[in-house]
Design a protein around this motif. Structure first.
Motif, PDB file in Angstrom:
ATOM      1  N   GLN A  45     134.540 -54.715 -54.747  1.00 16.11           N
ATOM      2  CA  GLN A  45     135.044 -54.397 -56.483  1.00 16.11           C
ATOM      3  C   GLN A  45     136.492 -53.612 -56.142  1.00 16.11           C
ATOM      4  O   GLN A  45     136.419 -52.235 -55.246  1.00 16.11           O
ATOM      5  N   THR A  46     137.012 -53.348 -57.263  1.00 17.05           N
ATOM      6  CA  THR A  46     137.784 -51.513 -57.593  1.00 17.05           C
ATOM      7  C   THR A  46     136.860 -51.211 -58.658  1.00 17.05           C
ATOM      8  O   THR A  46     136.813 -51.687 -59.211  1.00 17.05           O
ATOM      9  N   THR A 218     144.517 -43.672 -55.350  1.00 13.30           N
ATOM     10  CA  THR A 218     144.278 -44.882 -54.583  1.00 13.30           C
ATOM     11  C   THR A 218     143.545 -45.059 -53.269  1.00 13.30           C
ATOM     12  O   THR A 218     144.889 -44.751 -52.926  1.00 13.30           O
ATOM     13  N   LEU A 219     143.104 -45.450 -53.301  1.00 13.45           N
ATOM     14  CA  LEU A 219     142.012 -45.479 -51.720  1.00 13.45           C
ATOM     15  C   LEU A 219     141.767 -46.906 -51.150  1.00 13.45           C
ATOM     16  O   LEU A 219     141.386 -47.372 -52.516  1.00 13.45           O
ATOM     17  N   GLU A 220     141.581 -47.382 -50.501  1.00  9.03           N
ATOM     18  CA  GLU A 220     141.508 -48.463 -49.985  1.00  9.03           C
ATOM     19  C   GLU A 220     140.197 -48.654 -48.803  1.00  9.03           C
ATOM     20  O   GLU A 220     140.683 -47.601 -47.720  1.00  9.03           O
ATOM     21  N   ALA A 221     139.362 -49.489 -49.102  1.00  7.02           N
ATOM     22  CA  ALA A 221     138.685 -49.633 -47.887  1.00  7.02           C
ATOM     23  C   ALA A 221     138.866 -49.968 -46.666  1.00  7.02           C
ATOM     24  O   ALA A 221     139.570 -50.784 -46.685  1.00  7.02           O
ATOM     25  N   ARG A 222     138.452 -49.282 -45.781  1.00 10.20           N
ATOM     26  CA  ARG A 222     138.827 -49.094 -43.676  1.00 10.20           C
ATOM     27  C   ARG A 222     138.083 -50.777 -43.645  1.00 10.20           C
ATOM     28  O   ARG A 222     137.034 -51.066 -44.078  1.00 10.20           O
ATOM     29  N   SER A 223     138.655 -52.079 -43.038  1.00 10.37           N
ATOM     30  CA  SER A 223     138.419 -52.816 -42.833  1.00 10.37           C
ATOM     31  C   SER A 223     137.088 -52.548 -40.806  1.00 10.37           C
ATOM     32  O   SER A 223     135.990 -53.632 -40.994  1.00 10.37           O
ATOM     33  N   GLU A 247     138.667 -50.877 -53.280  1.00  8.30           N
ATOM     34  CA  GLU A 247     139.550 -50.156 -53.577  1.00  8.30           C
ATOM     35  C   GLU A 247     138.526 -48.752 -54.578  1.00  8.30           C
ATOM     36  O   GLU A 247     137.981 -49.315 -55.580  1.00  8.30           O
ATOM     37  N   LEU A 248     138.808 -47.782 -54.706  1.00  5.62           N
ATOM     38  CA  LEU A 248     138.522 -46.520 -55.482  1.00  5.62           C
ATOM     39  C   LEU A 248     140.036 -45.973 -55.711  1.00  5.62           C
ATOM     40  O   LEU A 248     140.558 -45.562 -55.326  1.00  5.62           O
TER      41      LEU A 248
END
Length: 554
Positions: A45-46, A218-223, A247-248
């Motif tokens: 989730q965001t 906005t940050l996105e998670a590393r897979s 996402e954060l």
């Protein structure tokens, strides 16, 4: 060769010792709360934050804002971690060895860590970072650098550090943002290195997706992030790997009422920097949870400029200390939710001394001291003047980017009380960094206001008390007795001896010479919708650890 003691712990056990689930209700010693353990974590989730202060830089190594730590911790990791028992434990490392004379440290790295650009974190990467610290390209040298004599690669994943003298702050440095590793490619090629950005590759669970300066990050998670401490997932009763949120989003909302309104209206899930006037309202609202943790290091304090009048007179310094009821002011400004600083060290520090006796409000004594120093008359506005008719006027120009926690309101309240009680004119002005630097270059600033977080108190004390950069802002280094006590606190090999030195130091700089006026203990505080869970704090660091464990109900 000095004998070395090997310290190593499985990474999962390490973070279990050092991290705690945050408690509701504002405790500075976090514990598990019902909100934190509600249900099974949901991934993907965001989560949107409302943040008081926008980071000056997204480069963790050059960050100078404590308030930015909860953001930057999502982008990077550290070699070690300070556990709640005061011991340093492995994180990006698997262990370290320290010689008996405490001057040599051998660091062994994990072998599965990569930067977000795909480069390995190995000994060569560590050496590249420390070479960069020592180069002329580094415009933000850290305090610990002056104590580090040499560093060398001893294996593909091992590095040896040699200190010039005993300095406990170096282990703290290996555990904080100042040594958070940056990819060697980024160190060499990134044009965003100073400010941080997408091209600066780090090791953390998130990367930068988008940055709209002045608006939001906005940050996105590393897979490919596989080295999060499993202890965190176990604490949160989840089999899912971290990070939880896909996402954060960090929205920069400097206005207090705007942040609170964004939370209560559902525009954001969490706000960081909860306004004091809204805390009790949020705590009593069944839709939200409130959290806080006291920062470690030194209290927010005023450091008097003793190189010029009027603070070159110890009587004036003591009168300023005694002339207002600072405990009552802190209580009023922070609506009963603030923590008054009864000494320079935060209660989160292991060197906080509950028995320390500091400043006590004494208006009569303050007025007597000013009379003795020749400030006997008053002008038409009620301010004291000397025989030449010069007003007893004190000006504090503060760096605007670091004015947090209603510090402007706090100092305005102090100004009012000092005028009423002892006739001192005290003005507080928040200005841009260039303007404030100019006041110090011209020596027209009468005091420096600062709080400095630090995993080991030596880091905070050394950074502030022995101010190293130009122009100078703190002048304790002009007093050899203060310098000697600071060095004793750094170099003593036992906690007992360090405590004794720091107790003497505080008594000397606060009570004897009145160089410092402690005011309040900064805190990280945040409020969230009850649908948001999984906050993890570090008691000894005094910060929300990261947002990788935070999740939101469907």
């Amino acid at each position: 060769m000095a004998k070395r003691t090997f310290r190593t712990i499985a990474v999962a056990a390490v973070l279990a010792a050092g991290l705690s689930l945050s408690a509701c209700g504002g405790s500075s010693t976090a514990s598990t709360s019902s909100s934190a353990n509600s249900g099974t974590p949901v991934k993907g989730q965001t989560i949107t934050w409302g943040i008081e202060k926008e980071p000056e830089t997204l480069n963790p190594q050059t960050n100078g804002q404590d308030s930015s730590t909860p953001i930057l911790r999502n982008l990077t990791d550290s070699y070690l971690y300070l556990a709640d028992d005061g011991s340093y434990q492995p994180w990006l490392a698997t262990g370290y060895k320290q010689s008996d004379d405490q001057k040599t440290i051998d660091l062994t790295l994990r072998q599965d860590v990569t930067f977000s650009d795909g480069e390995k974190l190995d000994a060569d990467a560590v050496i590249a970072n420390f070479d960069y610290y020592a180069s002329k390209n580094n415009s933000h040298p850290a305090t610990w650098q002056q104590y580090l004599g040499s560093w060398k690669k001893t294996g593909d994943y091992t590095v040896e550090f040699t200190l010039k003298q005993v300095y406990p702050g170096f282990l703290a440095a290996l555990s904080d943002l100042s040594t958070a590793p940056i990819s060697p490619k980024s160190l060499k090629d990134s044009k965003e290195l100073a400010a941080g950005g997408k091209s600066v590759a780090l090791t953390g669970p998130y990367t930068i997706k988008e940055y709209k300066q002045g608006s939001q990050l906005t940050l996105e998670a590393r897979s490919d992030y596989k080295w999060a401490p499993q202890a965190l997932s176990k604490q949160l009763k989840s089999k899912e790997s971290l990070p939880y949120a896909k996402e954060l989003v960090f929205r920069f909302l400097p206005e207090a009422s705007t942040r609170t309104g964004a939370l209560t209206s559902g525009q954001v899930d969490i706000i960081n920097g909860v306004p004091s006037q809204d805390i009790n309202q949020i705590k009593s609202n069944g839709k939200f949870d409130y959290y806080q943790v006291l920062n470690s290091g030194t209290a927010y304090s005023l450091y008097f400029n003793t190189t010029k009048a009027p603070f070159n007179d110890v009587n004036v310094r003591k009168a300023f200390q005694l002339g207002a009821d600072y405990k009552a002011i802190v209580k009023s400004v922070y609506y009963g939710t603030g923590t008054y600083a009864d000494q320079s060290f935060s209660p989160a520090s292991v060197f906080y001394n509950k028995a320390f006796k500091g400043i006590t409000f004494d208006k009569d004594k303050a007025n007597k001291l000013l009379d003795e120093s020749g400030w006997k008359k008053r002008d038409s506005k009620g301010y004291r003047v000397n025989a030449k008719g010069e007003r007893l006027s004190i000006s504090l120009y503060s760096d605007a980017p670091y004015v947090r926690d209603s510090r402007d309101v706090l100092n305005q309240a102090i100004s009012s009380e000092l005028k009423k009680n002892v006739g001192i004119e005290f003005t507080f002005k928040a200005r841009d960094l260039g303007t404030v630097t100019e006041t110090w270059e011209k020596n027209t600033n009468d005091a420096f206001d600062n709080s400095m977080s630090g995993l080991d108190i030596s880091t905070s004390v050394d950074s502030v008390y022995l101010w190293k950069s130009e122009p100078n802002r703190v002048f304790l280094k002009n007093d050899q007795k203060a310098v000697d006590l600071i060095q004793q606190g750094q170099s003593a090999k036992t906690k007992k001896d360090r405590q004794a030195a720091y107790d003497k130091l505080q008594d000397y700089v606060i009570n004897d010479q009145a160089y410092v006026l402690p005011l309040y203990i900064p805190r990280d505080n945040w409020a969230a919708s009850k649908s948001v869970h999984g906050f993890v704090t570090s008691k000894v660091a005094g910060h929300l650890f990261s947002s990788s464990t935070v999740w939101k109900e469907q």
